[in-house]
Design a protein around this motif. Structure first.
Motif, PDB file in Angstrom:
ATOM      1  N   MET A   1      39.047  70.671  25.300  1.00 32.00           N
ATOM      2  CA  MET A   1      38.841  70.107  26.612  1.00 32.00           C
ATOM      3  C   MET A   1      38.403  68.660  26.446  1.00 32.00           C
ATOM      4  O   MET A   1      37.564  68.348  25.626  1.00 32.00           O
ATOM      5  CB  MET A   1      37.759  70.919  27.345  1.00 32.00           C
ATOM      6  N   THR A   2      38.969  67.809  27.233  1.00 36.65           N
ATOM      7  CA  THR A   2      38.564  66.410  27.189  1.00 36.65           C
ATOM      8  C   THR A   2      37.362  66.197  28.094  1.00 36.65           C
ATOM      9  O   THR A   2      37.176  66.893  29.085  1.00 36.65           O
ATOM     10  CB  THR A   2      39.710  65.474  27.638  1.00 36.65           C
ATOM     11  N   GLU A  20      31.288  76.179  26.518  1.00 42.19           N
ATOM     12  CA  GLU A  20      30.466  76.845  25.504  1.00 42.19           C
ATOM     13  C   GLU A  20      31.341  77.807  24.710  1.00 42.19           C
ATOM     14  O   GLU A  20      32.211  78.476  25.264  1.00 42.19           O
ATOM     15  CB  GLU A  20      29.336  77.653  26.151  1.00 42.19           C
ATOM     16  N   VAL A  21      31.066  77.866  23.421  1.00 42.27           N
ATOM     17  CA  VAL A  21      31.759  78.831  22.580  1.00 42.27           C
ATOM     18  C   VAL A  21      31.135  80.195  22.864  1.00 42.27           C
ATOM     19  O   VAL A  21      29.909  80.320  22.898  1.00 42.27           O
ATOM     20  CB  VAL A  21      31.606  78.450  21.084  1.00 42.27           C
ATOM     21  N   PRO A  22      31.939  81.215  23.088  1.00 42.40           N
ATOM     22  CA  PRO A  22      31.359  82.520  23.424  1.00 42.40           C
ATOM     23  C   PRO A  22      30.592  83.132  22.246  1.00 42.40           C
ATOM     24  O   PRO A  22      30.951  82.951  21.084  1.00 42.40           O
ATOM     25  CB  PRO A  22      32.577  83.376  23.791  1.00 42.40           C
ATOM     26  N   ALA A  68      22.853  75.823  15.415  1.00 40.64           N
ATOM     27  CA  ALA A  68      22.630  75.071  16.654  1.00 40.64           C
ATOM     28  C   ALA A  68      21.632  75.780  17.565  1.00 40.64           C
ATOM     29  O   ALA A  68      20.806  75.126  18.214  1.00 40.64           O
ATOM     30  CB  ALA A  68      23.961  74.860  17.380  1.00 40.64           C
ATOM     31  N   PHE A  69      21.684  77.099  17.632  1.00 44.63           N
ATOM     32  CA  PHE A  69      20.763  77.853  18.480  1.00 44.63           C
ATOM     33  C   PHE A  69      19.322  77.613  18.042  1.00 44.63           C
ATOM     34  O   PHE A  69      18.451  77.315  18.862  1.00 44.63           O
ATOM     35  CB  PHE A  69      21.096  79.352  18.425  1.00 44.63           C
ATOM     36  N   CYS A 160      26.503  85.306  14.472  1.00 45.59           N
ATOM     37  CA  CYS A 160      26.779  85.864  15.803  1.00 45.59           C
ATOM     38  C   CYS A 160      27.161  84.796  16.812  1.00 45.59           C
ATOM     39  O   CYS A 160      27.498  85.109  17.950  1.00 45.59           O
ATOM     40  CB  CYS A 160      25.571  86.661  16.288  1.00 45.59           C
ATOM     41  N   ARG A 161      27.095  83.545  16.382  1.00 47.99           N
ATOM     42  CA  ARG A 161      27.453  82.388  17.206  1.00 47.99           C
ATOM     43  C   ARG A 161      26.620  82.349  18.486  1.00 47.99           C
ATOM     44  O   ARG A 161      27.133  82.270  19.596  1.00 47.99           O
ATOM     45  CB  ARG A 161      28.939  82.381  17.517  1.00 47.99           C
ATOM     46  N   MET A 162      25.292  82.387  18.287  1.00 47.17           N
ATOM     47  CA  MET A 162      24.378  82.337  19.430  1.00 47.17           C
ATOM     48  C   MET A 162      24.469  80.959  20.086  1.00 47.17           C
ATOM     49  O   MET A 162      24.543  79.952  19.393  1.00 47.17           O
ATOM     50  CB  MET A 162      22.963  82.667  18.963  1.00 47.17           C
TER      51      MET A 162
END
Length: 173
Positions: A1-2, A20-22, A68-69, A160-162
């Motif tokens: 997305m731009t 956001e990445v799920p 990142a979380f 878990c990609r929180m």
């Protein structure tokens, strides 16, 4: 997305950010006993450590582990504990910014890196020795526990990609 900027009729602007990445897995929901045990470990690991130092350690390990979380959470907690923005920002380049930190903090940060990146050849005697000069044995044991605990949290967060950005200080207290 731009990313683009929209100007509203009142002159304000909004920026659309990437989506956001799920989250891959809400592990705490599916392993609640592990989550509760981690929370107890977290509480125990922090006992007796200066809150600002504790947050610096958590931030540095999370930077190394690209969590990142945890970066979101512990940066906010550090600010709430009275840590300065400047010292948080400089933490990623602490070796070039040594003058922002005490010798004790530097020893803790260096030990954090050594424990976090064990693939570099274990924890060098010099690094451990510098930490041992600034922390008595019970405090050093707590510091090692704190470093180990944040590394475990980082592995949950990254795997878990929180999603970062929704934490408010004290939320998990």
């Amino acid at each position: 997305m731009t990313t683009h900027t929209d100007e509203h009729t009142d002159g304000t602007k909004t920026t659309e950010h990437a989506a956001e990445v799920p989250v891959r897995l809400n592990w705490s929901q599916h392993a609640p006993e592990v989550y509760k045990a981690m929370l107890r470990l977290e509480t125990a690991a922090g006992r007796g450590l200066d809150p600002k130092l504790y947050e610096l350690v958590k931030i540095r390990a999370s930077q190394i582990n690209h969590c990142a979380f945890c970066l979101d959470m512990h940066t906010k907690d550090a600010l709430a504990a009275g840590e300065s923005v400047e010292r948080i920002v400089q933490l990623a380049a602490w070796e070039e910014s040594r003058h922002f930190y005490t010798q004790k903090e530097l020893a803790a940060i260096e030990l954090t890196e050594a424990v976090t990146v064990l693939t570099d050849g274990f924890v060098p005697d010099e690094v451990y020795g510098r930490a041992a000069k600034h922390f008595d044995e019970p405090e050093l044991a707590q510091l090692i526990a704190a470093i180990t605990t944040i590394n475990a949290w980082n592995r949950f967060g990254v795997t878990c990609r929180m999603t970062p950005g929704h934490y408010t200080p004290g939320q998990h207290a």
